[in-house]
Design an enzyme around this catalytic site. Structure first.
Site, PDB file in Angstrom:
ATOM      1  N   ARG A  54      33.418  31.123  28.611  1.00 36.19           N
ATOM      2  CA  ARG A  54      33.640  31.221  30.021  1.00 36.19           C
ATOM      3  C   ARG A  54      34.386  29.965  30.641  1.00 36.19           C
ATOM      4  NH1 ARG A  54      29.373  30.355  33.195  1.00 36.19           N
ATOM      5  NH2 ARG A  54      27.624  31.502  32.140  1.00 36.19           N
ATOM      6  N   TYR A 107      49.815  40.137  50.126  1.00 40.62           N
ATOM      7  CA  TYR A 107      49.232  41.316  49.209  1.00 40.62           C
ATOM      8  C   TYR A 107      47.999  41.800  49.857  1.00 40.62           C
ATOM      9  CZ  TYR A 107      47.339  43.854  44.939  1.00 40.62           C
ATOM     10  OH  TYR A 107      46.772  44.754  44.232  1.00 40.62           O
ATOM     11  N   ASP A 178      51.467  32.704  46.376  1.00 41.69           N
ATOM     12  CA  ASP A 178      51.662  33.695  45.273  1.00 41.69           C
ATOM     13  C   ASP A 178      53.230  33.854  44.721  1.00 41.69           C
ATOM     14  OD1 ASP A 178      51.903  36.330  44.013  1.00 41.69           O
ATOM     15  OD2 ASP A 178      50.238  37.139  45.173  1.00 41.69           O
ATOM     16  N   LYS A 203      51.790  41.092  36.236  1.00 43.59           N
ATOM     17  CA  LYS A 203      53.218  41.788  36.271  1.00 43.59           C
ATOM     18  C   LYS A 203      54.199  41.194  35.224  1.00 43.59           C
ATOM     19  CE  LYS A 203      51.399  43.378  40.147  1.00 43.59           C
ATOM     20  NZ  LYS A 203      49.851  43.995  39.699  1.00 43.59           N
TER      21      LYS A 203
HETATM   22  C1  PLP Z   1      51.954  40.174  44.928  1.00 43.43           C
HETATM   23  C2  PLP Z   1      50.804  40.485  44.297  1.00 43.43           C
HETATM   24  N1  PLP Z   1      49.593  39.411  44.040  1.00 43.43           N
HETATM   25  C3  PLP Z   1      48.639  39.835  43.494  1.00 43.43           C
HETATM   26  C4  PLP Z   1      48.313  41.009  42.814  1.00 43.43           C
HETATM   27  C5  PLP Z   1      46.681  41.082  42.170  1.00 43.43           C
HETATM   28  O1  PLP Z   1      47.029  41.173  40.795  1.00 43.43           O
HETATM   29  P1  PLP Z   1      45.928  41.823  40.124  1.00 43.43           P
HETATM   30  O2  PLP Z   1      46.260  43.460  39.987  1.00 43.43           O
HETATM   31  O3  PLP Z   1      46.573  41.192  38.507  1.00 43.43           O
HETATM   32  O4  PLP Z   1      44.814  41.440  40.189  1.00 43.43           O
HETATM   33  C6  PLP Z   1      49.204  42.041  42.840  1.00 43.43           C
HETATM   34  C7  PLP Z   1      48.855  43.190  42.210  1.00 43.43           C
HETATM   35  O5  PLP Z   1      49.611  44.049  42.345  1.00 43.43           O
HETATM   36  C8  PLP Z   1      50.316  41.743  43.767  1.00 43.43           C
HETATM   37  O6  PLP Z   1      51.373  42.585  43.818  1.00 43.43           O
END
Ligand code: PLP
Length: 392
Positions: A54, A107, A178, A203
């Site tokens: 962890r 998001y 992000d 992604k």
């Molecule tokens: C722009 C963006 N940030 C963060 C996330 C969250 O990532 P995760 O699905 O790996 O938790 C997503 C998921 O679709 C996203 O599109």
């Protein structure tokens, strides 16, 4: 060293694992010690020992070192999902009584976390318009965090990362960005002044729709704060996922070039189609703030939105999506496969947000995969012809 070289070599020490080309999956929750003295010395910086997965795991560590190099940061914390990275980064920077600013186009689950859980713990968030170049109207004396996401993942709005992070810093607030859409290959937020970069590595970085992954990069002393919180939340990454992520990461430059070339071809073709009103793709010169994008990004990935015209009935929207053969209907993106989702939603708050972001029920989000671009265009052409005959 060039990025494509760092991706392959950073963080690797083959002699540590019997010369194996790929770092093995250290399937261990636990690491043991040969003596009591070794155990007592385990926190010494000179000791390269592991204690418990962890906290740290050798396979995960290779991934973290590569990612730190790619984002040009002191270090990286890998988490069990992108949301794990986002919540750990936010929570490590804020206390009860603090105020955060977040871009309105962030998001959805990030927004919900700030709006619900963080609020319950005494952290208030104001969402500012994604076109804002000056945060003064929303900054408060207790604003400690500015959360950015450029481009966003529905409307693809861009923020001026250098400008907003400089303003945040002058105010005593940290910035988180992000960077999932652009990846470190096409955008370097730390170089633009952003303090903390978060990724849904699920992604493009993992790239094969077969694992969840989050990544946080930062410089000290913020990095240590983030690692402490991520470990306390227990949302750190497991070694099997780290191995798969490393496998994906090695081909990121190749895949991204192909994604970009295909997305450019498809987006340009769609832009000229009479049944397409708009293509919202930061890689097109018609995109709002295209020049800003050119300045702060060195390339474009393959996620964008389109709007059909004339306005469609529900049946026509279904017909358009259901007649596509090469685009699967799915919410994620960044894998090798092409995807589509409608942006229409019954949720009143999201509808209001979409109204502010210029989106409507005729908008669809496409992720352009690694299939041949001509095949993707042919598929869209036949679906748009069906749509055209259904609206005629
Ligand atoms: C722009 C963006 N940030 C963060 C996330 C969250 O990532 P995760 O699905 O790996 O938790 C997503 C998921 O679709 C996203 O599109």
């Amino acid at each position: 060293m060039h990025v494509s070289t760092s991706i392959l070599h950073a963080g690797e020490d083959r002699e540590e694992y019997a010369g194996a080309v790929n770092p093995p999956i250290y399937h261990a929750s636990l690491f043991t010690f040969p003596s009591m003295q070794a155990f007592l010395d385990r926190h010494q910086p000179s000791e390269k020992r592991y204690t418990y997965s962890r906290d740290a795991n050798p396979t995960v560590r290779v991934l973290e070192q590569k990612m730190a190099r790619l984002e040009n940061a002191d270090g990286c914390v890998a988490t069990a999902s992108g949301m794990g990275a986002i919540t750990a980064a936010i929570l490590s920077m804020l206390n009860a009584g603090d105020h955060a600013l977040a871009v309105d186009s962030c998001y959805g689950p990030t927004r919900r976390f700030l709006d619900t859980m963080a609020r319950r713990w005494g952290i208030e968030t104001t969402f500012f318009p994604p076109t804002a170049d000056d945060l003064s109207p929303w900054l408060r004396p207790n604003t400690r965090l500015v959360y950015l996401e450029s481009p966003g993942s529905h409307s693809f709005h861009l923020q001026d990362l250098a400008r907003l992070s400089a303003q945040a810093r002058a105010h005593g607030a940290v910035t988180i960005a992000d960077n999932s859409w652009a990846t470190p290959l096409y955008q370097q937020p730390h170089q633009l002044g952003v303090d903390i970069v978060v990724h849904s590595g699920t992604k493009y970085i993992a790239g094969h729709s077969d694992l969840l992954l989050g990544l946080i990069t930062a410089n000290e002393p913020l990095l240590a704060q983030i690692r402490t919180v991520a470990i306390a939340l227990g949302a750190t990454l497991g070694p099997a996922e780290a191995y798969l992520a490393l496998r994906g990461l090695r081909t990121l430059p190749l895949r991204l070039r192909q994604h970009e070339a295909h997305a450019q071809s498809v987006a340009r073709w769609l832009e000229d189609h009479p049944k397409i009103k708009r293509v919202l793709y930061p890689g097109l010169p018609s995109f709002p703030r295209y020049e800003l994008g050119r300045r702060q990004m060195s390339g474009y990935s393959s996620l964008f939105s389109i709007e059909l015209q004339p306005p469609a009935t529900p049946q026509q929207r279904h017909r358009f999506v259901d007649s596509l053969n090469l685009f699967s209907i799915g919410v994620s993106w960044g894998g090798y496969e092409s995807l589509i989702i409608p942006l229409l939603t019954p949720d009143a708050d999201v509808r209001a947000l979409h109204g502010r972001l210029g989106l409507n029920d005729d908008c669809f989000r496409l992720c352009i995969g690694l299939e041949d671009a001509e095949d993707l265009i042919a598929d869209l052409a036949q679906a748009l012809t069906l749509y055209e005959t259904s609206v005629a």
